[in-house]
Design a protein around this motif. Structure first.
Motif, mmCIF file in Angstrom:
data_model
loop_
_atom_site.group_PDB
_atom_site.id
_atom_site.type_symbol
_atom_site.label_atom_id
_atom_site.label_comp_id
_atom_site.label_asym_id
_atom_site.label_seq_id
_atom_site.Cartn_x
_atom_site.Cartn_y
_atom_site.Cartn_z
ATOM 1 N N LYS A 15 35.399 85.664 64.322
ATOM 2 C CA LYS A 15 35.984 85.126 64.414
ATOM 3 C C LYS A 15 36.048 84.106 63.674
ATOM 4 C CE LYS A 15 32.826 81.592 66.662
ATOM 5 N NZ LYS A 15 32.141 81.230 68.013
ATOM 6 N N HIS A 16 35.862 84.012 62.234
ATOM 7 C CA HIS A 16 35.335 82.739 61.875
ATOM 8 C C HIS A 16 36.468 83.416 60.247
ATOM 9 C CE1 HIS A 16 33.425 79.006 63.160
ATOM 10 N NE2 HIS A 16 32.692 80.489 63.061
ATOM 11 N N PHE A 17 36.639 83.133 60.000
ATOM 12 C CA PHE A 17 37.549 83.564 58.037
ATOM 13 C C PHE A 17 39.054 84.590 58.943
ATOM 14 C CE2 PHE A 17 33.186 82.826 57.164
ATOM 15 C CZ PHE A 17 33.751 81.904 55.466
ATOM 16 N N CYS A 18 39.667 84.631 60.188
ATOM 17 C CA CYS A 18 41.018 85.183 60.734
ATOM 18 C C CYS A 18 41.833 84.740 59.344
ATOM 19 C CB CYS A 18 41.522 84.894 62.177
ATOM 20 S SG CYS A 18 42.932 85.309 62.304
ATOM 21 N N PRO A 19 42.690 86.455 59.093
ATOM 22 C CA PRO A 19 43.328 86.450 58.022
ATOM 23 C C PRO A 19 44.753 85.344 58.544
ATOM 24 C CG PRO A 19 42.537 88.101 58.108
ATOM 25 C CD PRO A 19 41.816 87.442 58.972
ATOM 26 N N THR A 20 45.175 85.578 59.703
ATOM 27 C CA THR A 20 46.281 84.465 60.613
ATOM 28 C C THR A 20 46.160 82.672 59.835
ATOM 29 O OG1 THR A 20 47.221 86.845 61.390
ATOM 30 C CG2 THR A 20 47.964 84.124 62.241
ATOM 31 N N ARG A 21 44.800 82.776 60.359
ATOM 32 C CA ARG A 21 44.782 81.174 60.145
ATOM 33 C C ARG A 21 44.160 80.479 59.024
ATOM 34 N NH1 ARG A 21 40.552 81.777 63.987
ATOM 35 N NH2 ARG A 21 39.281 81.523 62.290
ATOM 36 N N MET A 22 43.546 81.393 58.612
ATOM 37 C CA MET A 22 43.715 80.924 56.922
ATOM 38 C C MET A 22 45.065 81.109 56.263
ATOM 39 S SD MET A 22 40.358 82.829 55.714
ATOM 40 C CE MET A 22 40.799 82.161 54.377
ATOM 41 N N ARG A 23 45.940 81.707 56.520
ATOM 42 C CA ARG A 23 47.040 81.741 56.860
ATOM 43 C C ARG A 23 47.761 80.527 56.580
ATOM 44 N NH1 ARG A 23 46.849 87.180 55.791
ATOM 45 N NH2 ARG A 23 46.715 87.958 53.251
ATOM 46 N N ARG A 24 47.553 80.008 58.000
ATOM 47 C CA ARG A 24 48.047 78.762 58.519
ATOM 48 C C ARG A 24 47.443 77.860 58.209
ATOM 49 N NH1 ARG A 24 50.893 76.772 63.204
ATOM 50 N NH2 ARG A 24 50.867 74.572 63.159
ATOM 51 N N THR A 25 47.038 77.754 57.559
ATOM 52 C CA THR A 25 46.124 76.318 57.144
ATOM 53 C C THR A 25 46.450 76.543 55.639
ATOM 54 O OG1 THR A 25 44.039 77.007 58.407
ATOM 55 C CG2 THR A 25 43.234 75.475 56.121
ATOM 56 N N ILE A 26 46.765 77.614 55.390
ATOM 57 C CA ILE A 26 47.169 76.955 53.840
ATOM 58 C C ILE A 26 48.571 76.906 53.400
ATOM 59 C CG2 ILE A 26 47.759 78.596 51.662
ATOM 60 C CD1 ILE A 26 46.008 80.173 51.877
ATOM 61 N N LEU A 27 49.111 77.498 54.481
ATOM 62 C CA LEU A 27 50.468 76.703 55.089
ATOM 63 C C LEU A 27 51.121 75.188 55.497
ATOM 64 C CD1 LEU A 27 52.786 79.208 56.894
ATOM 65 C CD2 LEU A 27 53.296 78.565 54.418
ATOM 66 N N GLU A 28 49.995 75.100 56.005
ATOM 67 C CA GLU A 28 50.285 73.410 56.090
ATOM 68 C C GLU A 28 49.142 72.559 55.477
ATOM 69 O OE1 GLU A 28 46.723 73.362 59.297
ATOM 70 O OE2 GLU A 28 48.015 73.855 61.044
ATOM 71 N N MET A 29 48.295 72.993 54.593
ATOM 72 C CA MET A 29 48.019 72.158 53.222
ATOM 73 C C MET A 29 49.331 72.043 52.177
ATOM 74 S SD MET A 29 44.313 73.535 52.487
ATOM 75 C CE MET A 29 44.029 72.466 51.339
ATOM 76 N N ALA A 30 50.034 72.832 51.867
ATOM 77 C CA ALA A 30 50.940 73.377 50.821
ATOM 78 C C ALA A 30 52.297 72.425 51.776
ATOM 79 C CB ALA A 30 51.375 75.014 50.375
ATOM 80 N N TYR A 31 52.553 72.358 52.928
ATOM 81 C CA TYR A 31 53.708 71.616 53.098
ATOM 82 C C TYR A 31 53.607 70.497 53.490
ATOM 83 C CZ TYR A 31 56.835 69.638 56.779
ATOM 84 O OH TYR A 31 58.320 68.976 57.484
ATOM 85 N N ALA A 32 51.641 69.480 53.603
ATOM 86 C CA ALA A 32 51.214 68.175 53.356
ATOM 87 C C ALA A 32 51.341 67.578 52.109
ATOM 88 C CB ALA A 32 49.919 68.128 53.812
ATOM 89 N N GLY A 33 50.999 68.589 51.091
ATOM 90 C CA GLY A 33 50.966 68.156 49.594
ATOM 91 C C GLY A 33 52.558 68.428 49.164
ATOM 92 N N SER A 34 52.902 68.883 49.538
ATOM 93 C CA SER A 34 55.093 69.353 48.940
ATOM 94 C C SER A 34 54.127 69.853 47.759
ATOM 95 C CB SER A 34 55.426 68.223 49.034
ATOM 96 O OG SER A 34 56.412 68.515 48.215
ATOM 97 N N THR A 35 53.691 71.503 47.395
ATOM 98 C CA THR A 35 52.955 71.840 46.801
ATOM 99 C C THR A 35 52.844 73.161 46.267
ATOM 100 O OG1 THR A 35 50.867 71.631 45.058
ATOM 101 C CG2 THR A 35 50.786 72.008 47.650
ATOM 102 N N VAL A 36 52.861 73.592 45.648
ATOM 103 C CA VAL A 36 52.784 75.250 45.057
ATOM 104 C C VAL A 36 52.155 76.257 45.518
ATOM 105 C CG1 VAL A 36 55.239 74.892 43.840
ATOM 106 C CG2 VAL A 36 52.692 74.968 42.689
ATOM 107 N N HIS A 37 52.071 77.603 44.603
ATOM 108 C CA HIS A 37 51.530 78.195 44.351
ATOM 109 C C HIS A 37 50.485 78.844 45.892
ATOM 110 C CE1 HIS A 37 49.609 75.984 40.935
ATOM 111 N NE2 HIS A 37 50.966 77.809 40.311
ATOM 112 N N ILE A 38 51.441 79.048 46.406
ATOM 113 C CA ILE A 38 51.460 79.634 48.183
ATOM 114 C C ILE A 38 51.360 81.589 48.330
ATOM 115 C CG2 ILE A 38 52.514 79.807 50.706
ATOM 116 C CD1 ILE A 38 53.974 77.505 50.244
ATOM 117 N N GLY A 39 52.478 82.190 47.283
ATOM 118 C CA GLY A 39 52.295 83.681 47.431
ATOM 119 C C GLY A 39 50.436 83.989 46.247
ATOM 120 N N CYS A 40 50.515 83.487 45.910
ATOM 121 C CA CYS A 40 49.283 83.781 44.645
ATOM 122 C C CYS A 40 47.740 82.872 46.004
ATOM 123 C CB CYS A 40 48.602 83.282 43.608
ATOM 124 S SG CYS A 40 48.843 81.514 43.234
ATOM 125 N N ALA A 41 47.199 82.316 46.728
ATOM 126 C CA ALA A 41 46.975 82.218 48.026
ATOM 127 C C ALA A 41 46.693 82.959 48.899
ATOM 128 C CB ALA A 41 46.854 81.082 47.616
#
Length: 284
Positions: A15-41
């Motif tokens: 149940k941990h390390f669900c790829p969809t949830r992790m991608r959502r976390t990445i999006l939240e970080m990238a949006y909050a920080g207005s930062t890049v490197h989404i695709g390679c994450a």
């Protein structure tokens, strides 16, 4: 524990390390920080999830444990995927995710060894792998059963230092080291085929004295099976896992679009990306 056995179960569970949830976390970080490197994450989410769920040992869930295995993120710009795993483990708080890249944030846009849980400072491509080789050599000389996993991008393989590290690893029979290539076909300024052809990576690593395997880098079962088999076959050689991946995997309008190496999310594209994840085969 025998060297070819998987690590003890830390009760992390599937149940941990669900790829969809992790991608959502990445999006939240990238949006909050207005930062890049989404695709390679996004392209390494399944790879790094399998490692944390099934292989990396952290006694008592302690990222500083003396007997831990080591994950060296040589492609340090993909660090948001590792942060997402560390969030799953409870090493990073919700507040740190929401405050990513803000003034005073500990979490940087590249892997930084000053962050608890990150083993190397990387992002100057080609250097992280050499650090991983050094760690593996030290552990082997100490006679421990600890393992080192080093994740590199395929564009990073342009760097000569990588191949020097590969030669050293093979020469010293570092069978506690696994090099994992995120072969998403792109680097910062274009496709790897256009900028510097890499040829058949599986053949290349074999010719350098590595034991190798190729996988679909988004198929967790295939990844898990290949890693387990590489460790189980006691060849005395370092390992190389070549993972075919899709840059931006999980959000269709980002997939194989290299503009998302440096594009920042807007309110609209963030909402669209979150909605796209809802249709993923993986469930939150």
């Amino acid at each position: 524990m025998k060297p070819d056995q998987p690590p003890v179960d830390h009760n992390i569970g599937r149940k941990h390390f669900c790829p969809t949830r992790m991608r959502r976390t990445i999006l939240e970080m990238a949006y909050a920080g207005s930062t890049v490197h989404i695709g390679c994450a996004f392209s390494i989410v399944e790879l790094i999830s399998v490692l944390y769920r099934n292989y990396l040992r952290y006694p008592e869930n302690n990222p500083d444990a003396e007997g831990r295995d080591y994950l060296v993120l040589s492609k340090g710009h993909g660090v948001m995927a590792q942060y997402a795993c560390m969030h799953e483990l409870g090493w990073i708080s919700d507040e740190q995710i929401k405050g990513y890249f803000a003034d005073g944030s500990e979490l940087k846009g590249l892997s930084d060894s000053r962050v608890r849980g990150l083993e190397v400072t990387s992002g100057s491509l080609g250097h992280g792998f050499s650090v991983g080789v050094g760690i593996a050599m030290g552990l082997k000389r100490r006679g421990t059963d600890q393992k080192v996993y080093a994740i590199l991008g395929d564009g990073e393989l342009n760097e000569g230092a990588v191949w020097e590290g590969v030669l050293v690893a093979a020469h010293h029979d570092l069978d506690n080291l696994m090099l994992i290539v995120d072969q998403n076909g792109f680097q910062a300024m274009g496709s790897t085929e256009e900028i510097l052809k890499l040829g058949d990576l599986d053949d290349k690593f074999q010719s350098f004295g590595f034991q190798t395997a190729e996988v679909d880098g988004h198929d967790e079962v295939e990844i898990d099976t290949a890693i387990s088999k590489l460790w189980a076959e006691r060849t005395g050689k370092p390992k190389a896992l070549v993972a075919r991946t899709v840059k931006g995997k999980g959000v269709p309008f980002m997939e194989s679009d290299n503009r998302w190496h440096y594009t920042r999310l807007t309110e609209d594209t963030f909402a669209q990306a979150v909605e796209a994840l809802k249709t993923s085969r993986d469930q939150l």
